[in-house]
Design a protein around this motif. Structure first.
Motif: not given
Length: 487
Positions: A66-70, A328-347
């Motif tokens: 997952h890659g989040f830019d927000t 800031v950017p944030l990336v997650i790798n290796g989390l074998d779970e489904s997330l309810t958020v899209d990469d464009s969502d605020i986290i």
């Protein structure tokens, strides 16, 4: 009666069964490696859509995750932001970076939560604000702050490699510690620690804080000319000018950041080069990590806050809470779970940490984050402590700071708006123009967001103490001076 040998064999069998039971339990909980890069502004990264390919390694890590830019930081600088990451609480609740400089005794840190759940915990930091000086080392079984006075603890092999590569991976032979880059040192120590983790069965939580690309934007030798094609000066000349601006920052800001177009271009080129170099080193570390037999491992890479390049007539990351500083950017790798958020969502960072705690079987419901496997968020909140502006007024008694607030500032950001307020007043900004107050044009929006912010601060931002103060050692103060936080 049994003889000693039979008792010995019986004990070995019991220990063997216990170890097997532990292995079965630990296999269900992944290792966690969290990498924070200092002062990493989202729109200067590849996943943030930047014109320069500054973070291809981060983008590659995001490709299979997952890659989040927000991702909205909890604060404008390292202490409140990282304090929130490593406690799970709002800056004004712990008062870290607000009216205090250390974790209060009554606060349970994230590292303590992981440790109590059976994780081995480790932290490797290059920033003084992530050290024993601020109590952010609490809960880590293994902790190392790398500074000029502690560099010998990096180990002989790592130091030898650093000295051998000091011209390509740092500033060469110079006693000016502000010029030196440290990712090669960070990687050397981190690889050794990861090797130790490989030989043990328990899962681990490993937090790393790289100091780059924090000011003064003096990239190592091999990256000096990476982004200088459009400059009329060489990379070394640009780095020298960036260093001069770093040392004169307060005077420059106090007088309106009156830099030439070429100077702005040089600053951005050197900042981007620092980002690109650190991204390369993070990529090397993650590649090494993947080569080890560590089991399931979640990797997070993010920034603790952003950086100003002229917005509001400012440089660095003080005073304001706009997107340049908090996005800031944030990336997650290796989390074998489904997330309810899209990469464009605020986290926010606390969301990711809350999710990882829950995956590890730790209850994080008392933190300010949401479990991203179950819900997202409608807005994010950033906070900033009181400011006096004395350092700027010293250089220019007529400096106008009325737009920046002197009291504690809270800012609520949605996908379209930022509403902020202190005891002195409030503003509403359209994200398309983050310097023009539009409350009068959109009074209903301002009223709604004010209500949301008031409720949030009441529920999450009340201080647990007046602010715990620790006296910083001379070594900590020297590094803070290098970073521009102290005169």
């Amino acid at each position: 009666m049994r003889d000693k040998s039979s008792f010995s064999g019986w004990n070995r069998n019991i220990n063997y069964r216990r170890r097997n039971q532990q292995i079965v339990h630990y296999m269900s909980t992944p290792n966690i490696v969290w990498i924070t890069l200092d002062s990493l502004r989202s729109d200067h990264t590849t996943i943030g859509g930047y014109e320069r390919d500054t973070t291809p390694e981060m983008a590659d890590i995001a490709d299979s995750g997952h890659g989040f830019d927000t991702c909205i930081a909890h604060g404008k600088s390292t202490l409140p932001s990282t304090g929130a990451i490593l406690t799970g609480y709002a800056p004004t609740h712990t008062n870290i970076g607000i009216e205090g400089n250390a974790v209060p005794d009554g606060i349970t840190t994230v590292a303590e939560r992981f440790r109590d759940a059976g994780y081995r915990t480790a932290c490797l930091s290059r920033n003084s604000y992530v050290s024993s000086a601020t109590n952010l080392d609490r809960g880590f079984d293994r902790f190392q702050w790398l500074a000029s006075s502690t560099i010998h603890r990096a180990g002989a092999k790592t130091l030898a490699s650093y000295l051998w590569n000091i011209r390509s991976h740092s500033a060469g032979l110079t006693t000016d510690t502000a010029k030196h880059a440290s990712p090669l040192l960070m990687n050397g120590v981190a690889k050794r620690w990861l090797g130790d983790f490989e030989s043990e069965s328990e899962p681990f939580f490993f937090y790393l804080h790289y100091n780059e690309p924090h000011r003064p934007y003096y990239p190592p030798g091999k990256y000096l000319d990476t982004f200088t094609d459009d400059l009329e000066m060489s990379g070394r000349e640009a780095a020298k000018r960036a260093l001069e601006i770093h040392y004169s920052l307060d005077e420059i800001v106090a007088n309106g950041c009156d830099l030439t177009d070429e100077e702005w271009a040089a600053l951005r080129a050197m900042y981007d080069a620092e980002i690109a170099y650190t991204d390369e080193m993070v990529g090397r570390l993650v590649s090494h990590l993947r080569s080890l037999d560590l089991g399931d491992t979640v990797v997070v890479v993010t920034g603790d806050h952003g950086e100003l390049f002229g917005e509001w007539g400012l440089l660095s990351h003080s005073y304001v809470l706009n997107d340049a500083v908090t996005r800031v950017p944030l990336v997650i790798n290796g989390l074998d779970e489904s997330l309810t958020v899209d990469d464009s969502d605020i986290i926010q960072h606390s969301d990711v940490m809350r999710t990882l705690l829950e995956v590890a079987g730790v209850d994080g419901s008392d933190t300010i984050g949401v479990d991203l496997r179950e819900e997202g968020r409608e807005f994010a909140v950033s906070q900033r402590g009181p400011n006096t502006y004395e350092e700027l007024l010293t250089h220019n008694p007529d400096f106008d700071y009325s737009a920046f607030h002197t009291g504690t500032l809270n800012a609520l950001r949605t996908e379209e708006w930022r509403y902020q307020e202190s005891g002195e007043g409030a503003e509403l900004f359209d994200l398309a123009d983050q310097e023009t107050d539009v409350r009068e044009a959109y009074p209903e929006v301002a009223e709604s967001l004010q209500s949301d912010l008031t409720d949030w601060v009441e529920a999450n931002g009340q201080p647990v103490s007046e602010g715990q103060q620790e006296e910083f050692s001379g070594t900590v103060q020297r590094q803070l001076r290098d970073l521009g936080y102290m005169e």
